[in-house]
Write an enzyme that holds these catalytic residues in place. Structure first.
Site, PDB file in Angstrom:
ATOM      1  N   LYS A 196      32.050  63.675 -24.487  1.00  0.00           N
ATOM      2  CA  LYS A 196      31.879  64.089 -25.808  1.00  0.00           C
ATOM      3  C   LYS A 196      32.852  63.801 -26.839  1.00  0.00           C
ATOM      4  O   LYS A 196      33.479  64.167 -27.289  1.00  0.00           O
ATOM      5  CB  LYS A 196      31.957  65.691 -25.473  1.00  0.00           C
ATOM      6  CG  LYS A 196      31.258  66.181 -24.323  1.00  0.00           C
ATOM      7  CD  LYS A 196      31.518  67.796 -24.385  1.00  0.00           C
ATOM      8  CE  LYS A 196      30.368  68.317 -23.229  1.00  0.00           C
ATOM      9  NZ  LYS A 196      30.365  69.776 -22.939  1.00  0.00           N
ATOM     10  N   LYS A 218      31.628  69.591 -32.200  1.00  0.00           N
ATOM     11  CA  LYS A 218      32.152  71.024 -31.904  1.00  0.00           C
ATOM     12  C   LYS A 218      33.749  70.744 -31.371  1.00  0.00           C
ATOM     13  O   LYS A 218      34.512  71.756 -31.681  1.00  0.00           O
ATOM     14  CB  LYS A 218      31.602  71.667 -30.851  1.00  0.00           C
ATOM     15  CG  LYS A 218      31.325  70.754 -29.435  1.00  0.00           C
ATOM     16  CD  LYS A 218      32.067  71.009 -28.412  1.00  0.00           C
ATOM     17  CE  LYS A 218      31.864  70.171 -27.097  1.00  0.00           C
ATOM     18  NZ  LYS A 218      32.996  70.260 -25.999  1.00  0.00           N
ATOM     19  N   GLY A 274      27.502  71.277 -22.427  1.00  0.00           N
ATOM     20  CA  GLY A 274      27.826  72.716 -22.048  1.00  0.00           C
ATOM     21  C   GLY A 274      26.836  73.443 -22.603  1.00  0.00           C
ATOM     22  O   GLY A 274      25.783  73.337 -22.796  1.00  0.00           O
TER      23      GLY A 274
END
Length: 329
Positions: free
Chosen positions: A107, A192, A137
């Protein structure tokens, strides 16, 4: 029986192997650390990460030579921080990945190139994008180790590829579903982590839940603006692969990006925070890449800009979060 190679020796690699081991697969696991490999072969657990996870010697074989680990694999899962993924793969060529599907469990972005891991894999190893997928996720490795109910999304431009690998990642404590929005999921997963840094910084400065709720809701809008600019297509960002992953990373005690940001907010220098943490905060590298990319797209990104200034321009965290709060709605 499906043969899967996992590259990487950290907590997420270990968690992925635990999930896969619930199914009828053969796992070939490459780790850089020869001592860890020998320990796993003898004691059947990773001595450095998620030590409570017991590994099946029947299903899991460990390797220190990466080319040996790749032999016979249908899928190759990369679970190495983006900033360090190039070096262990440097000796490999396109031929090593012929006929294999590549799954990125990373990520982050390639720092020097400011590009997604999937784009780098496609270019570097000539793997068709239709044979590449990403694991998203919301899911923390620590909760997988505890067999707490978790959810995964497998994103690929190839729906059949995503669906088949999602089936391999399902077990009694993990739900997995396919999605065709490869780039949207991957960019959202990168961003994120930046948001989690900002949440951690604000928490370290003493801001409370009310502020963080506004910060996260604004962050979702910021992610939408950027993703729509980079890869415009219909997508529902309220889905768990986007919003759910953002929420768990922004709020969880297991979030290394939030932890890293919290240390910065409490007065640690970047170098001190990096030295104290044993795991990599992908958001530190990602914020630089997204900031550089946005010079082209010119999207309004106040959270990314504030985080970048704090981490890379060494601006005062209190001052920058103070400016940011005036721009939130």
């Amino acid at each position: 029986m499906t043969t899967i190679t996992v590259i990487g020796g950290g907590s997420w690699a270990t968690a992925i192997i635990k999930i896969l081991s619930e199914n009828n697969v053969q796992i070939r696991w490459w780790l850089r650390d020869r001592t860890a490999v020998e320990h796993i072969r003898k004691h059947h657990y990773n001595p450095d990460y998620l030590r409570d996870v017991r590994l099946s010697p029947r299903k899991v074989k460990t390797f220190t030579k990466i080319t040996d680990a790749l032999n016979g694999a249908e899928y190759v899962i990369l679970a190495i921080p983006a900033a360090f993924v190039q070096e262990p793969l440097s000796s490999l060529t396109a031929k090593h990945f012929e006929g294999k599907r590549l799954i990125s469990a990373i990520k982050g972005m390639i720092p020097e190139k400011h590009c997604l891991v999937t784009d780098w894999l496609e270019e570097r190893f000539e793997v068709p994008i239709s044979q590449i997928a990403v694991i998203a996720g919301p899911c923390h490795a620590e909760e997988v180790a505890l067999e707490k109910q978790s959810y995964l999304t497998i994103a690929s431009t190839n729906e059949a590829c995503a669906a088949h690998f999602a089936d391999l990642m399902k077990c009694h404590f993990v739900m997995a579903r396919p999605l065709v929005d490869l780039y949207g999921v991957e960019y959202a997963a990168v961003m994120k982590n930046i948001v989690a840094l900002a949440c951690g910084i604000s928490h370290g400065l003493g801001y409370g839940d009310n502020f963080q709720a506004v910060l996260v809701s604004n962050a979702m809008q910021e992610i939408k603006r950027f993703v729509d600019a980079v890869d415009p297509r219909p997508r529902d960002l309220s889905a768990s692969a986007y919003l759910g992953d953002l929420l768990v990373t922004a709020y969880s005690q297991f979030s290394r990006n939030r932890t890293f940001g919290n240390m910065i907010g409490r007065g640690y220098s970047v170098q001190s925070a990096q030295m104290e943490m044993k795991m990599i905060a992908e958001g530190y590298y990602a914020v630089n890449s997204i900031f550089e990319m946005n010079k082209k797209y010119k999207v309004d990104m106040p959270i990314t800009e504030a985080t970048y200034k704090i981490l890379y321009e060494r601006e005062n965290p209190s001052t920058e979060i103070g400016k940011l709060k005036l721009r939130l709605q």
